[in-house]
Design a protein around this motif. Structure first.
Motif, PDB file in Angstrom:
ATOM      1  N   GLY A 189      37.733  47.540  50.757  1.00 54.13           N
ATOM      2  CA  GLY A 189      37.341  46.217  51.217  1.00 54.13           C
ATOM      3  C   GLY A 189      36.518  46.293  52.486  1.00 54.13           C
ATOM      4  O   GLY A 189      36.739  45.529  53.435  1.00 54.13           O
TER       5      GLY A 189
ATOM      6  N   ASN B  77      41.727  36.894  42.368  1.00 58.60           N
ATOM      7  CA  ASN B  77      40.378  37.371  42.090  1.00 58.60           C
ATOM      8  C   ASN B  77      39.798  38.061  43.313  1.00 58.60           C
ATOM      9  O   ASN B  77      40.203  37.782  44.448  1.00 58.60           O
ATOM     10  CB  ASN B  77      39.461  36.218  41.690  1.00 58.60           C
ATOM     11  CG  ASN B  77      39.800  35.648  40.337  1.00 58.60           C
ATOM     12  OD1 ASN B  77      40.051  36.379  39.387  1.00 58.60           O
ATOM     13  ND2 ASN B  77      39.828  34.317  40.229  1.00 58.60           N
ATOM     14  N   SER B  78      38.831  38.932  43.079  1.00 60.10           N
ATOM     15  CA  SER B  78      38.140  39.581  44.190  1.00 60.10           C
ATOM     16  C   SER B  78      37.396  38.545  45.019  1.00 60.10           C
ATOM     17  O   SER B  78      36.689  37.695  44.475  1.00 60.10           O
ATOM     18  CB  SER B  78      37.155  40.616  43.662  1.00 60.10           C
ATOM     19  OG  SER B  78      36.342  41.105  44.707  1.00 60.10           O
TER      20      SER B  78
ATOM     21  N   HIS C 165      33.528  40.268  44.855  1.00 58.68           N
ATOM     22  CA  HIS C 165      32.834  40.726  43.651  1.00 58.68           C
ATOM     23  C   HIS C 165      33.250  39.965  42.392  1.00 58.68           C
ATOM     24  O   HIS C 165      33.205  40.528  41.298  1.00 58.68           O
ATOM     25  CB  HIS C 165      33.102  42.213  43.422  1.00 58.68           C
ATOM     26  CG  HIS C 165      32.741  43.093  44.569  1.00 58.68           C
ATOM     27  ND1 HIS C 165      31.434  43.363  44.913  1.00 58.68           N
ATOM     28  CD2 HIS C 165      33.507  43.762  45.471  1.00 58.68           C
ATOM     29  CE1 HIS C 165      31.413  44.166  45.956  1.00 58.68           C
ATOM     30  NE2 HIS C 165      32.653  44.419  46.317  1.00 58.68           N
ATOM     31  N   CYS C 166      33.649  38.732  42.512  1.00 60.47           N
ATOM     32  CA  CYS C 166      34.192  38.016  41.356  1.00 60.47           C
ATOM     33  C   CYS C 166      33.088  37.435  40.473  1.00 60.47           C
ATOM     34  O   CYS C 166      32.305  36.599  40.905  1.00 60.47           O
ATOM     35  CB  CYS C 166      35.115  36.897  41.818  1.00 60.47           C
ATOM     36  SG  CYS C 166      35.892  36.010  40.460  1.00 60.47           S
TER      37      CYS C 166
ATOM     38  N   GLY D  43      40.957  39.869  49.151  1.00 58.15           N
ATOM     39  CA  GLY D  43      40.180  41.092  49.277  1.00 58.15           C
ATOM     40  C   GLY D  43      40.993  42.351  49.029  1.00 58.15           C
ATOM     41  O   GLY D  43      42.208  42.364  49.186  1.00 58.15           O
ATOM     42  N   SER D  44      40.306  43.409  48.625  1.00 61.85           N
ATOM     43  CA  SER D  44      40.798  44.791  48.601  1.00 61.85           C
ATOM     44  C   SER D  44      41.979  45.024  47.666  1.00 61.85           C
ATOM     45  O   SER D  44      42.361  44.172  46.859  1.00 61.85           O
ATOM     46  CB  SER D  44      41.155  45.237  50.029  1.00 61.85           C
ATOM     47  OG  SER D  44      42.373  44.672  50.470  1.00 61.85           O
TER      48      SER D  44
ATOM     49  N   LYS E 180      45.527  42.939  46.725  1.00 59.82           N
ATOM     50  CA  LYS E 180      45.868  42.124  45.551  1.00 59.82           C
ATOM     51  C   LYS E 180      46.952  42.785  44.713  1.00 59.82           C
ATOM     52  O   LYS E 180      47.891  42.127  44.254  1.00 59.82           O
ATOM     53  CB  LYS E 180      44.613  41.879  44.702  1.00 59.82           C
ATOM     54  CG  LYS E 180      43.548  41.030  45.386  1.00 59.82           C
ATOM     55  CD  LYS E 180      42.373  40.766  44.482  1.00 59.82           C
ATOM     56  CE  LYS E 180      41.463  41.945  44.325  1.00 59.82           C
ATOM     57  NZ  LYS E 180      40.758  42.328  45.570  1.00 59.82           N
TER      58      LYS E 180
ATOM     59  N   TYR F 287      45.516  40.411  38.267  1.00 52.71           N
ATOM     60  CA  TYR F 287      44.240  40.607  38.950  1.00 52.71           C
ATOM     61  C   TYR F 287      43.232  41.115  37.932  1.00 52.71           C
ATOM     62  O   TYR F 287      43.258  42.289  37.556  1.00 52.71           O
ATOM     63  CB  TYR F 287      44.383  41.585  40.112  1.00 52.71           C
ATOM     64  CG  TYR F 287      43.084  42.144  40.634  1.00 52.71           C
ATOM     65  CD1 TYR F 287      41.936  41.341  40.745  1.00 52.71           C
ATOM     66  CD2 TYR F 287      42.982  43.478  41.028  1.00 52.71           C
ATOM     67  CE1 TYR F 287      40.738  41.858  41.216  1.00 52.71           C
ATOM     68  CE2 TYR F 287      41.798  44.007  41.507  1.00 52.71           C
ATOM     69  CZ  TYR F 287      40.672  43.189  41.602  1.00 52.71           C
ATOM     70  OH  TYR F 287      39.484  43.702  42.059  1.00 52.71           O
TER      71      TYR F 287
ATOM     72  N   CYS G 172      39.834  42.452  37.398  1.00 56.16           N
ATOM     73  CA  CYS G 172      38.751  43.009  38.207  1.00 56.16           C
ATOM     74  C   CYS G 172      37.453  42.964  37.401  1.00 56.16           C
ATOM     75  O   CYS G 172      37.308  43.690  36.416  1.00 56.16           O
ATOM     76  CB  CYS G 172      39.082  44.436  38.614  1.00 56.16           C
ATOM     77  SG  CYS G 172      37.841  45.198  39.658  1.00 56.16           S
TER      78      CYS G 172
ATOM     79  N   THR H 224      34.929  49.849  39.486  1.00 55.72           N
ATOM     80  CA  THR H 224      35.478  50.459  40.686  1.00 55.72           C
ATOM     81  C   THR H 224      35.547  51.974  40.500  1.00 55.72           C
ATOM     82  O   THR H 224      35.294  52.497  39.422  1.00 55.72           O
ATOM     83  CB  THR H 224      36.889  49.925  40.970  1.00 55.72           C
ATOM     84  OG1 THR H 224      37.720  50.172  39.817  1.00 55.72           O
ATOM     85  CG2 THR H 224      36.862  48.434  41.273  1.00 55.72           C
TER      86      THR H 224
ATOM     87  N   ASP I 255      39.600  53.454  44.714  1.00 63.21           N
ATOM     88  CA  ASP I 255      39.807  52.035  44.996  1.00 63.21           C
ATOM     89  C   ASP I 255      41.158  51.544  44.498  1.00 63.21           C
ATOM     90  O   ASP I 255      41.686  50.548  45.014  1.00 63.21           O
ATOM     91  CB  ASP I 255      38.728  51.189  44.318  1.00 63.21           C
ATOM     92  CG  ASP I 255      37.339  51.434  44.853  1.00 63.21           C
ATOM     93  OD1 ASP I 255      37.176  51.393  46.085  1.00 63.21           O
ATOM     94  OD2 ASP I 255      36.423  51.668  44.051  1.00 63.21           O
TER      95      ASP I 255
END
Length: 256
Positions: free
Chosen positions: A91, A161-162, A165-166, A187-188, A191, A203, A205, A209, A213
């Motif tokens: 993040g 959600n991110s 980057h969502c 973030g990061s 989650k 979550y 994604c 990634t 990560d």
């Protein structure tokens, strides 16, 4: 699995890295761009060097694979049954925005599975780690609390959600078939930890990634009762893949 290393030693390393990060966080700092156009700061570099040196000094026979060392051209050593997988700041965009939603991550991979994970959230001073493959804890304010995923509400799933980057189109595809109650940004790898401690359920994604990560937080989530899946096949996520690249993934507090 009984750990062949001292968890307290890993804790000292990650907390030292967290302190170095926060020292830089409190200042005005430069943001650089890596070859893949992702951001990096002096805090990423300082954190990874502390973790890298600490692990190599304590466990010289176990390779350490770090995001920034790899970005600088170091070839990951994946020839042994075990290797450490390090994300010095997951993040970085959240670090740059100073929203507090970034983490420090250390995982141990055995063959294709993360068998130990430690995730530190420096701003919140929350330390998550696995005591075994079946037990995860949160350490905060001097207290150590065992954490567990929760049963999904009859009203539906709570989704994280991110924050950066969502892609909602991809998210909706991943969540097809799930009854969704609510969605929140975060973030990061924090989650994964929030799902592990029973604050959320899923979550999805929506972006690709790398293994560093996800590995540490994956271990925590799995030990707490959940898992991380390839979003397309719904098979559990494996590690030591070519290029250390993850597919699109779905993290869940329940076993799918």
């Amino acid at each position: 699995m009984s750990y062949f290393f001292n968890v307290e030693d890993i804790k000292k390393i990650i907390l030292e890295a967290g302190k170095a990060i926060m020292d830089i966080y409190a200042q005005d700092f430069m943001v650089y761009e890596k070859a893949d156009e992702s951001p990096v700061t002096d805090a990423d570099l300082a954190s990874e060097q502390i973790i890298y040196n600490g692990l190599k000094n304590l466990y010289p026979d176990i390779p350490v694979v770090g995001e920034e060392h790899t970005a600088n051209g170091e070839e990951p050593d994946l020839s042994t049954p075990y290797f450490w997988l390090v994300d010095p700041i997951d993040g970085t965009a959240d670090f740059v925005k100073k929203n507090g939603e970034f983490t420090v991550n250390i995982a141990l991979i055995e063959n294709d599975t993360p068998v130990f994970g430690m995730v530190y959230v420096p701003v919140a001073k929350e330390l998550y780690y696995t005591c075994s493959i079946h037990q995860a804890v949160l350490e905060k304010e001097g207290k150590v609390i065992e954490i567990h995923t929760r049963k999904v509400s009859n009203e539906g799933y709570t989704v994280l959600n991110s924050r950066t980057h969502c892609d909602q189109t991809v998210v909706q595809e991943i969540l097809s078939g799930f009854k969704i109650k609510e969605q929140f940004p975060c973030g990061s790898s924090w989650k994964f930890c929030k799902i592990a401690r029973g604050e959320a359920d899923l979550y999805p994604c929506s972006h690709h990634t790398k293994e560093w990560d996800t590995a540490a937080a994956h271990a925590v989530l799995k030990a707490a009762g959940g898992d991380v899946y390839d979003a397309n096949t719904r098979l559990p996520l494996k590690y030591r893949k070519e290029g250390l690249k993850n597919p699109i993934i779905l993290s869940s507090g329940e076993i799918l």
